[in-house]
Scaffold this motif. Structure first.
Motif, mmCIF file in Angstrom:
data_model
loop_
_atom_site.group_PDB
_atom_site.id
_atom_site.type_symbol
_atom_site.label_atom_id
_atom_site.label_comp_id
_atom_site.label_asym_id
_atom_site.label_seq_id
_atom_site.Cartn_x
_atom_site.Cartn_y
_atom_site.Cartn_z
ATOM 1 N N UNK A 251 31.961 34.204 35.819
ATOM 2 C CA UNK A 251 32.888 33.021 35.501
ATOM 3 C C UNK A 251 33.118 31.990 36.434
ATOM 4 N N UNK B 97 30.024 40.745 38.069
ATOM 5 C CA UNK B 97 30.661 41.121 37.061
ATOM 6 C C UNK B 97 31.039 39.765 36.393
ATOM 7 N N UNK B 98 31.749 40.124 35.316
ATOM 8 C CA UNK B 98 32.226 38.856 34.453
ATOM 9 C C UNK B 98 33.145 37.782 35.313
ATOM 10 N N UNK B 99 33.858 38.302 36.036
ATOM 11 C CA UNK B 99 34.731 37.638 36.789
ATOM 12 C C UNK B 99 34.161 36.750 38.022
#
Lengths: 289, 130, 135
Positions: free
Chosen positions: B61, B56-58
């Motif tokens: 990142x 996911x975006x976490x």
């Protein structure tokens, strides 16, 4: 409410009773009716098979009517009848019967059954209830027929999708996806998923998507192509798009699709040359070495 | 808290993520890796995410931060083994992971690291990106 | 879990989010979603679950298996009683964040689903409903 439920139960039981007492007679009249119908397909079905199916249906109908419920054929008591009709219409659809020919099975029972009920002095309400019931079951065969046709179509679509998306290995580390025919959004998605799977399986570092055989590309399809290229990059493989026809190039520019980060080549041969070069491989004539 | 183990292989650090990471674990991995790069003077980091069912975006990142951080510390990072379904989802989510090098599997990732760090005993630029 | 049934899970800790992801995955498998669709749904759930936990100050998610004869799929409803989102339109834009994230959570999840509904009232909380259908 209670009164009508009781009458329904009575009618149901009366019908069941009449069916039980006159089963042989009804069966022979029904079969006569089916054999003389203009929709009979002697070429597709033998009389013995028809007799067997009719017998089986009458016995299932008799059991179901004993449940004292004539109106709601979705109830569990009717499951046997429903399953039988689904099987019957499915197998007739597969054999090549038309929907009307298939539905004749139920609708031809109407006349003999009505006659039988009248001869047995059943009240008009009973006759009407039986007719309504047969109509429902008749429509049910239509639905079953339709459903089985749809299943055939969707299976064929799936087979076509699989057939039309071969990912081929061109060289150690290079796969190609030659796309042919019109790309719609659904097909492009399947094709791209397939390509990414094959990249993992083969460990190919470069994938060439050749769209020489694709007549048109709309925005959605162009976006799916670009997404596949981006996804392949995330997995560690490079994509080259080859064979972009002049009209498609124009469409892509007009649609404002950004191909900046994508390597494109005029044809598959150029794409392969570039792929080999990227892998540090050279191809030349023997004599030149 | 459970931590993701970091293995040292010569000049490179190897991380294999095999559990469904929660956010704190991802942050801890970020810290642990920085510390290990500095302490060992590693020239490359290889992160194997082939067992990850989602990114996911976490986590995306985190991968970007690790790549950026290691670059500052003079080490290269390669993320390997992303599943097709995960890659398709990441693209749809809008995460391109620019600046993160990728490879299909550990073997190809190692080759890429050797080439990128000039520690190569064989010249193979396969999969290298500019 | 039989069709049209649902379960509710809390979203208060990091571990809750991991548990929620696993629950969503297993229901997506039961429903027969393809691997790509499962992954999209679980990823969207992860984004929204994190929003609920961090921005909503914790809350819950309702996971529903939908099979109504017309459509089969999974529906998720995230609910919190936090500060709410003052400008939903802005929050849906990629790159917009107030929490130091990438700002892909809301807009990204919307792209990963077939249905997306958001209802947020400042001071009262936020409710996000998403669904992914079997094609």
């Amino acid at each position: 409410m209670k009164a009508s439920a009781t009458t329904e139960a009575q009618e149901s039981l009366r019908l069941s009773d009449i069916l039980a007492r006159h089963e042989t007679e009804l069966l022979s009249q029904w079969i006569d009716e089916q054999m003389s119908a203009s929709t009979l397909r002697r070429d597709l079905m033998k009389e013995s098979e028809l007799r067997e199916q009719s017998e089986q249906f009458l016995s299932l109908l008799r059991q179901a009517t004993r449940s004292e419920n004539l109106k709601d054929t979705t109830r569990p008591e009717w499951e046997g009848v429903r399953e039988f009709l689904i099987d019957l219409s499915g197998s007739r659809a597969a054999q090549g019967f038309t929907p009307s020919e298939t539905a004749t099975f139920i609708f031809s029972l109407r006349a003999p059954l009505t006659e039988l009920l009248q001869r047995a002095d059943a009240p008009p309400a009973s006759v009407r209830a039986a007719t309504v019931l047969l109509d429902k079951l008749g429509l049910f065969t239509f639905e079953g027929y339709q459903k089985s046709r749809e299943a055939v179509i969707s299976r064929q679509q799936q087979e076509m999708l699989e057939l039309s998306t071969p990912v081929v290995r061109l060289f150690e580390g290079i796969v190609a996806l030659p796309l042919i025919g019109t790309l719609d959004s659904a097909r492009t998605q399947v094709v791209m998923e397939n390509l990414l799977e094959r990249i993992v399986e083969t460990g190919a570092e470069i994938a060439i998507i050749d769209i020489t055989g694709v007549p048109t590309v709309d925005t959605l399809v162009a976006q799916h192509l670009l997404k596949a290229v981006a996804a392949a990059r995330l997995m560690g493989a490079d994509c080259i798009i080859s064979g972009i026809r002049p009209q498609i190039a124009q469409t892509i520019i007009h649609l404002g699709v950004d191909l900046q980060n994508v390597t494109t080549k005029a044809n598959l041969a150029d794409a392969l040359r570039l792929a080999l070069q990227k892998l540090g491989l050279t191809v030349g004539r023997k004599s030149e070495k | 808290m459970e931590r993701i183990p970091i293995l040292k292989m010569g000049d490179f650090l190897l991380v294999t993520i095999q559990v469904d990471m929660h956010d704190q674990m991802a942050l801890a991995l970020q810290d642990d890796l920085t510390e290990r790069i500095v302490r060992t003077g590693a020239r490359g980091v290889l992160i194997d995410i082939s067992s990850l069912e989602i990114v996911d975006s976490f986590i995306g990142r985190m991968l970007g931060v690790i790549a950026g951080m290691s670059r500052v510390l003079d080490a290269e990072t390669v993320v390997v083994g992303m599943q097709p379904s995960v890659a398709i989802t990441l693209v749809e989510l809008g995460l391109a992971l620019t600046g993160v090098r990728t490879a299909l599997n550990v073997e190809k990732g190692m080759k890429l690291l050797r080439a990128a760090t000039g520690l190569a005993d064989e010249t193979n630029h396969a999969g290298e990106r500019e | 879990m039989p069709a049209n049934e649902s379960k509710e899970l809390p979203l208060r800790t990091d571990d809750d989010i991991v548990r929620m992801r696993q629950a969503v995955r297993s229901i997506a498998i039961e429903t027969g979603l393809s691997l790509v669709d499962q992954t999209k749904l679980v990823t969207a759930a992860s984004e929204l679950g994190r929003n609920t936990r961090i921005y909503g100050g914790g809350g819950s998610v309702k996971i529903e298996k939908v099979d109504n004869g017309i459509r089969r799929g999974v529906r998720l409803t995230f609910e919190d009683h936090g500060t709410g989102i003052p400008n939903v339109e802005l929050a849906l834009k990629d790159g917009y964040t107030t929490g130091g994230g990438l700002g892909l959570g809301l807009g990204g999840s919307k792209r990963l689903c077939n249905e997306f509904e958001i209802d947020s009232r400042p001071g009262e909380g936020t409710r996000v409903m998403i669904a992914r259908w079997k094609p």
